[in-house]
Design a protein around this motif. Sequence first.
Motif, PDB file in Angstrom:
ATOM      1  N   SER A 352       0.938  -1.196   0.010  1.00 27.32           N
ATOM      2  CA  SER A 352       0.082  -0.062   0.177  1.00 27.32           C
ATOM      3  C   SER A 352       0.877   1.287   0.010  1.00 27.32           C
ATOM      4  CB  SER A 352      -1.012  -0.020   1.188  1.00 27.32           C
ATOM      5  OG  SER A 352      -0.185  -0.283   2.545  1.00 27.32           O
ATOM      6  N   ASP A 353       2.152   1.043   0.228  1.00 27.60           N
ATOM      7  CA  ASP A 353       2.984   2.494  -0.013  1.00 27.60           C
ATOM      8  C   ASP A 353       3.998   2.026  -1.106  1.00 27.60           C
ATOM      9  OD1 ASP A 353       4.830   4.254   0.658  1.00 27.60           O
ATOM     10  OD2 ASP A 353       5.300   3.483   2.620  1.00 27.60           O
ATOM     11  N   PRO A 354       3.653   2.823  -2.156  1.00 26.46           N
ATOM     12  CA  PRO A 354       4.448   2.524  -3.370  1.00 26.46           C
ATOM     13  C   PRO A 354       6.148   3.033  -3.174  1.00 26.46           C
ATOM     14  CG  PRO A 354       2.354   3.837  -3.726  1.00 26.46           C
ATOM     15  CD  PRO A 354       2.551   3.766  -2.395  1.00 26.46           C
ATOM     16  N   ALA A 355       6.253   4.192  -2.338  1.00 26.98           N
ATOM     17  CA  ALA A 355       7.683   4.610  -2.256  1.00 26.98           C
ATOM     18  C   ALA A 355       8.306   3.258  -1.426  1.00 26.98           C
ATOM     19  CB  ALA A 355       7.929   5.611  -1.510  1.00 26.98           C
ATOM     20  N   ASN A 356       7.627   2.853  -0.191  1.00 24.57           N
ATOM     21  CA  ASN A 356       8.192   1.758   0.337  1.00 24.57           C
ATOM     22  C   ASN A 356       8.408   0.487  -0.460  1.00 24.57           C
ATOM     23  OD1 ASN A 356       9.518   0.476   2.386  1.00 24.57           O
ATOM     24  ND2 ASN A 356       7.604   0.392   3.945  1.00 24.57           N
ATOM     25  N   ALA A 357       7.345   0.222  -1.066  1.00 24.55           N
ATOM     26  CA  ALA A 357       7.434  -0.952  -2.153  1.00 24.55           C
ATOM     27  C   ALA A 357       8.507  -1.045  -3.088  1.00 24.55           C
ATOM     28  CB  ALA A 357       6.207  -1.191  -2.767  1.00 24.55           C
ATOM     29  N   THR A 358       8.964   0.388  -3.723  1.00 19.42           N
ATOM     30  CA  THR A 358       9.885   0.541  -4.753  1.00 19.42           C
ATOM     31  C   THR A 358      11.298   0.191  -4.023  1.00 19.42           C
ATOM     32  OG1 THR A 358       8.669   1.994  -6.034  1.00 19.42           O
ATOM     33  CG2 THR A 358      11.214   2.153  -6.224  1.00 19.42           C
ATOM     34  N   ASP A 359      11.604   0.743  -2.730  1.00 15.38           N
ATOM     35  CA  ASP A 359      12.747   0.481  -1.965  1.00 15.38           C
ATOM     36  C   ASP A 359      12.999  -0.719  -1.735  1.00 15.38           C
ATOM     37  OD1 ASP A 359      13.563   3.070  -2.322  1.00 15.38           O
ATOM     38  OD2 ASP A 359      12.853   3.722  -0.237  1.00 15.38           O
ATOM     39  N   CYS A 360      11.889  -1.527  -1.379  1.00 14.72           N
ATOM     40  CA  CYS A 360      11.959  -3.224  -1.035  1.00 14.72           C
ATOM     41  C   CYS A 360      12.453  -4.003  -2.125  1.00 14.72           C
ATOM     42  CB  CYS A 360      11.037  -3.746  -0.538  1.00 14.72           C
ATOM     43  SG  CYS A 360      10.482  -2.930   1.284  1.00 14.72           S
ATOM     44  N   VAL A 361      11.914  -3.708  -3.476  1.00 14.00           N
ATOM     45  CA  VAL A 361      12.019  -4.368  -4.505  1.00 14.00           C
ATOM     46  C   VAL A 361      13.608  -4.031  -5.042  1.00 14.00           C
ATOM     47  CG1 VAL A 361      11.713  -4.844  -6.921  1.00 14.00           C
ATOM     48  CG2 VAL A 361      10.009  -4.615  -5.364  1.00 14.00           C
ATOM     49  N   ARG A 362      14.038  -2.687  -4.834  1.00  8.89           N
ATOM     50  CA  ARG A 362      15.280  -2.495  -5.253  1.00  8.89           C
ATOM     51  C   ARG A 362      16.554  -3.282  -4.341  1.00  8.89           C
ATOM     52  NH1 ARG A 362      16.316   3.663  -4.200  1.00  8.89           N
ATOM     53  NH2 ARG A 362      18.322   3.187  -5.195  1.00  8.89           N
ATOM     54  N   ALA A 363      16.090  -3.373  -3.137  1.00  7.10           N
ATOM     55  CA  ALA A 363      16.932  -3.989  -2.180  1.00  7.10           C
ATOM     56  C   ALA A 363      16.910  -5.592  -2.442  1.00  7.10           C
ATOM     57  CB  ALA A 363      16.352  -3.738  -0.607  1.00  7.10           C
ATOM     58  N   ALA A 364      15.645  -5.985  -2.955  1.00 10.40           N
ATOM     59  CA  ALA A 364      15.614  -7.385  -3.319  1.00 10.40           C
ATOM     60  C   ALA A 364      16.592  -7.712  -4.690  1.00 10.40           C
ATOM     61  CB  ALA A 364      14.077  -7.768  -3.579  1.00 10.40           C
ATOM     62  N   LEU A 365      16.582  -6.958  -5.644  1.00 10.00           N
ATOM     63  CA  LEU A 365      17.040  -7.003  -6.726  1.00 10.00           C
ATOM     64  C   LEU A 365      18.602  -7.213  -6.461  1.00 10.00           C
ATOM     65  CD1 LEU A 365      15.743  -4.593  -9.217  1.00 10.00           C
ATOM     66  CD2 LEU A 365      15.239  -7.066  -9.103  1.00 10.00           C
ATOM     67  N   LEU A 366      19.228  -6.242  -5.562  1.00 11.28           N
ATOM     68  CA  LEU A 366      20.453  -6.396  -5.212  1.00 11.28           C
ATOM     69  C   LEU A 366      20.826  -7.551  -4.281  1.00 11.28           C
ATOM     70  CD1 LEU A 366      21.243  -2.763  -3.821  1.00 11.28           C
ATOM     71  CD2 LEU A 366      22.304  -3.860  -5.671  1.00 11.28           C
ATOM     72  N   LEU A 367      19.837  -8.110  -3.434  1.00 15.64           N
ATOM     73  CA  LEU A 367      20.017  -9.287  -2.840  1.00 15.64           C
ATOM     74  C   LEU A 367      20.285 -10.702  -4.071  1.00 15.64           C
ATOM     75  CD1 LEU A 367      19.927 -11.094  -0.373  1.00 15.64           C
ATOM     76  CD2 LEU A 367      17.686 -11.059  -0.217  1.00 15.64           C
ATOM     77  N   GLY A 368      19.456 -10.469  -4.955  1.00  7.86           N
ATOM     78  CA  GLY A 368      19.710 -11.408  -6.180  1.00  7.86           C
ATOM     79  C   GLY A 368      21.070 -11.609  -6.591  1.00  7.86           C
ATOM     80  N   GLN A 369      21.539 -10.443  -6.872  1.00  3.09           N
ATOM     81  CA  GLN A 369      22.795 -10.264  -7.331  1.00  3.09           C
ATOM     82  C   GLN A 369      23.853 -10.849  -6.420  1.00  3.09           C
ATOM     83  OE1 GLN A 369      23.846  -6.423  -9.356  1.00  3.09           O
ATOM     84  NE2 GLN A 369      21.536  -6.009  -9.117  1.00  3.09           N
ATOM     85  N   VAL A 370      23.715 -10.657  -5.209  1.00  2.00           N
ATOM     86  CA  VAL A 370      24.420 -11.186  -4.091  1.00  2.00           C
ATOM     87  C   VAL A 370      24.451 -12.654  -3.997  1.00  2.00           C
ATOM     88  CG1 VAL A 370      24.845 -11.225  -1.647  1.00  2.00           C
ATOM     89  CG2 VAL A 370      24.299  -9.083  -2.414  1.00  2.00           C
ATOM     90  N   LEU A 371      23.186 -13.185  -3.848  1.00  2.00           N
ATOM     91  CA  LEU A 371      22.961 -14.720  -4.049  1.00  2.00           C
ATOM     92  C   LEU A 371      23.782 -15.374  -5.334  1.00  2.00           C
ATOM     93  CD1 LEU A 371      19.474 -14.825  -2.856  1.00  2.00           C
ATOM     94  CD2 LEU A 371      21.387 -15.363  -1.473  1.00  2.00           C
ATOM     95  N   VAL A 372      23.693 -14.631  -6.373  1.00  2.00           N
ATOM     96  CA  VAL A 372      24.719 -14.969  -7.326  1.00  2.00           C
ATOM     97  C   VAL A 372      26.068 -15.134  -7.286  1.00  2.00           C
ATOM     98  CG1 VAL A 372      25.222 -14.658  -9.945  1.00  2.00           C
ATOM     99  CG2 VAL A 372      22.817 -14.087  -9.311  1.00  2.00           C
ATOM    100  N   GLY A 373      26.390 -14.183  -6.592  1.00  2.00           N
ATOM    101  CA  GLY A 373      27.892 -14.211  -6.224  1.00  2.00           C
ATOM    102  C   GLY A 373      28.391 -15.177  -5.238  1.00  2.00           C
ATOM    103  N   LYS A 374      27.394 -15.506  -4.172  1.00  2.00           N
ATOM    104  CA  LYS A 374      27.627 -16.502  -3.339  1.00  2.00           C
ATOM    105  C   LYS A 374      27.777 -18.009  -3.680  1.00  2.00           C
ATOM    106  CE  LYS A 374      26.171 -16.173   0.807  1.00  2.00           C
ATOM    107  NZ  LYS A 374      25.169 -16.254   2.032  1.00  2.00           N
ATOM    108  N   GLY A 375      26.941 -18.174  -5.101  1.00  2.00           N
ATOM    109  CA  GLY A 375      26.963 -19.431  -5.641  1.00  2.00           C
ATOM    110  C   GLY A 375      25.615 -20.124  -5.254  1.00  2.00           C
ATOM    111  N   ASP A 376      24.447 -19.366  -4.385  1.00  2.00           N
ATOM    112  CA  ASP A 376      23.142 -19.818  -4.249  1.00  2.00           C
ATOM    113  C   ASP A 376      22.424 -19.641  -5.543  1.00  2.00           C
ATOM    114  OD1 ASP A 376      24.388 -20.387  -1.861  1.00  2.00           O
ATOM    115  OD2 ASP A 376      23.633 -18.600  -0.860  1.00  2.00           O
ATOM    116  N   HIS A 377      22.555 -20.239  -6.741  1.00  2.00           N
ATOM    117  CA  HIS A 377      22.014 -20.024  -7.799  1.00  2.00           C
ATOM    118  C   HIS A 377      20.571 -20.272  -7.800  1.00  2.00           C
ATOM    119  CE1 HIS A 377      25.998 -19.373  -9.289  1.00  2.00           C
ATOM    120  NE2 HIS A 377      26.279 -20.633  -8.698  1.00  2.00           N
ATOM    121  N   GLU A 378      19.907 -21.131  -7.095  1.00  2.00           N
ATOM    122  CA  GLU A 378      18.739 -21.418  -7.113  1.00  2.00           C
ATOM    123  C   GLU A 378      17.827 -20.281  -6.495  1.00  2.00           C
ATOM    124  OE1 GLU A 378      16.815 -23.449  -8.825  1.00  2.00           O
ATOM    125  OE2 GLU A 378      18.072 -24.981  -9.581  1.00  2.00           O
ATOM    126  N   ASP A 379      18.426 -19.968  -5.090  1.00  2.00           N
ATOM    127  CA  ASP A 379      17.844 -18.928  -4.588  1.00  2.00           C
ATOM    128  C   ASP A 379      17.944 -17.765  -5.209  1.00  2.00           C
ATOM    129  OD1 ASP A 379      17.006 -20.351  -2.283  1.00  2.00           O
ATOM    130  OD2 ASP A 379      18.893 -20.042  -1.174  1.00  2.00           O
TER     131      ASP A 379
END
Length: 877
Positions: A352-379
């Motif tokens: 319900s909070d677009p600005a908050n949602a955008t920041d959370c998705v941005r953080a999630a996109l970075l988290l996905g890149q981190v997991l790639v770097g860690k070798g947690d490819h499925e996650d």
Amino acid sequence: MVLSVGGASWISGTRARGFGSLAECLGSLDPSTLVGSASDRPLVGIDDAHLVDAVAGDRLHRLVAAGRLSVLATARQDASAPPGIDKLWVERLVEHIEVAPFDSTALGSVLHARLGGHIDTSTLERLWAATHGNALMLRELVEHALEDESLTCVNGTWVWGGLTERPGKRLSDVIRVGLRDLSHDEHELVHMLAVAEPLEAEIVTSFGLAKAAESLDLRGIISVERTRARVRLRLAIPLSRVVVASRMSDLTAQRLRRQVADALERTGARREDDILRIVSLRMEAGLVPGREQLLTAARTAIRRKDNTLAERLCLLALRDSPSEAETSLFDPVPQSARYGAGLRRVLARVGSDPANATDCVRAALLLGQVLVGKGDHEDAETVLATALDSGVEVPLDEYVVATHARVINMAWSLRRVADAGRVLATAIAAIGPEHAGMLHATRAMIAVLSDQLQSAVDIGDSVLCDESADLPVTQTLLPTVTFARTELGDPAGALALLDRYREVSLDWDTDAMLLANAVSARCSYLLGNLRGAAEELDAIHRDAADRQPVLMQSVLDRARLLRLLGQPEHAVILLRQSLAVETTHEFPATKAWPLAQLAGALAESGRHAEALRTLVEVRSVRSEILSSPIAEDEIEYESALVLAHTGDHSGAVAQAREVVERAGAAGRLVRAVFALHLAARITDGAALRFRDQALLLAARNTGGIVRVIADHVRALADGDGNALTKVSEQFSDMGALPLAAEAAALAVRAHRASGQRRKGREAWAACRELLRGCDSGLPPWTDRESTQERDVAPLTPREREVAALASTGLSNRDIADRLVVSVRTVENHLHRIYHKLGITARSDLGRGLEAVIARTESTPLTAPLQLMRPAGAERVA
């Protein structure tokens, strides 16, 4: 004669066993015994001579100066000794020897002697990084690690993952002894460095600790790093940081971290990693930075490949209230669904909070890149798919970067190439080709991964010729396209393309600029400018001094250059340092690739048994990770090189020929020619095939070192001494001294066979001169005639692997599991090995394997050249 004092022949700097002070000990000596020749003089050993009092020091000096006593003493470098002791070496009455710390090679030898087995490459580098080769620290750390069982032998290899808990009491006490007698300011600075190193000199000065820094530097407690105009301070022994921090009050640590973070912020946080340091320090001090700061810091941590820190920063940024703990984001769920389920809950709460949602998705996109770097490819795929398909709008550049990470992860790590292609096409259609940016580079990388290098070049030609290709497009696409061009045998075209963008590259992202410079250096060395390429790569490593780790591709090219320049030992050090970095594979390299190159460098430096053990390690790593055709052929090439150096010439040739066929079929001219070169060197160029002729013709058209290699293969096949001499001169002009010496050595043989003894003598003299500039000698296959006579029943490649593993203490079951064969097969191999080596006990395997390798080795300036030396050559100076 050794003076026995109270039953002991060694004296402490303060007291002798059975006596009082050292002065009393010396005064009690019978003057009648203090005469005679140098060999008959009493020898007094003194430990901690810097603690000797002035009276004893003067008396000792007089006795030694009078020729009545000999002394062997040790003193700390950072402590001042009394005048009498100092005068001993100033007046040359004793020889002054400074005991320097071990380098990484010497450290490996010491550990091998202590542990009696193979030491994991990463373990060697961790121990060196923790102690910087300090003998005392190394001993205490190894003994502590053995006691707490963090240093263990796994499948015949010693492995240490680092300190798992607070250092033990003895280890802590030994380090604290070196930190005694500190003033208040020195104590404050040591504590500050322990929790926040490295510290810039201006920050230290701002706290009024400049004089303390000077004093600690003189005592060797801190080290000073200079990078251009930047001066930074660290504790000289990294292990000290762990010990000091573990004994510090939490309140003190928090205060110091906040002070350093505030000081960094006051200086303007000018450098890329300053925000990361500020955020990290404040987090450790119990403060939670704002979300935007966390995201900025996370991007820097990703670039530095500090995935553990980056993951923590992303999880903190995903919280939807400042008071929420990072560990409460994901309730216990099956590991495979952990991140996806947790992320969906977070997005549902902030929907319900677009600005908050955008920041959370941005953080999630970075988290996905981190997991790639860690070798947690499925996650990583789960997180990236959930975030990208959430419908939440994010900045275009972040969307493109995340899509790039997802597609490469799917194709490169999960081997879902078709799915990756569909995701990529959908993303490009959604944002429009004109806004696709680095996704064009993604297309090119997919082509390289699929071993379709010409397709990658075609993508580059179509995109880069478009005037609308902006900075993000060129900086991501250009390194991939130029790398493909070099593999296809067009380094001149690749270099011309790089030069076209040389000026605008100054505005590129640091990673892209370093990668482009690394490819440029690769082009230079393929074009024959080996020394210039080495300087370029050295500059890259200096520029990346504050980055950890350096780009793997530049490490691989730098190590290969060092080997071509005749410095395999330097390559060993470089590769071990890179392998110690905790990171997963980096496109298109994998951990197995530098490990295989390490095996090749060890073989070239004459450490053949260690090279074989490293090849076994390569096999283990290869089975755990996915790879690319390029990486696989590089690994096979190095494996063939090791086999050649250890005497298995037929196996080496067969393996090198396989690389020729695969690389040639894919159009990878450079690798195919290098592999053909190795096979030809081992066999004198015999049995060149029709397909090889076409390969050599194409190679001659490329110029540079590839053309000279093609000429070398042809000269070997023809047995042409004049051509070999010319090739030797060309290699020498480029700086490839080992290849130049080898070509000259084989020219000796060719001239001798044709009766041209004068030219043979000239070639022999040139070979000797070239070898003086190398750290290694001639390869053993130059001694082919004697090898054929004495190596009647050589071990097969599999028998060598079994012998190498069994010599480390592995059981037959362990060996069978490692090689994926039956126990009976291992037993049969061992039966044949015992027969060939002439041994009867498993304990003799190590000695027998070393003997086999030694029989195929050649002494750099004697054995191989004595065989080939023409009549009268012994008169050539």
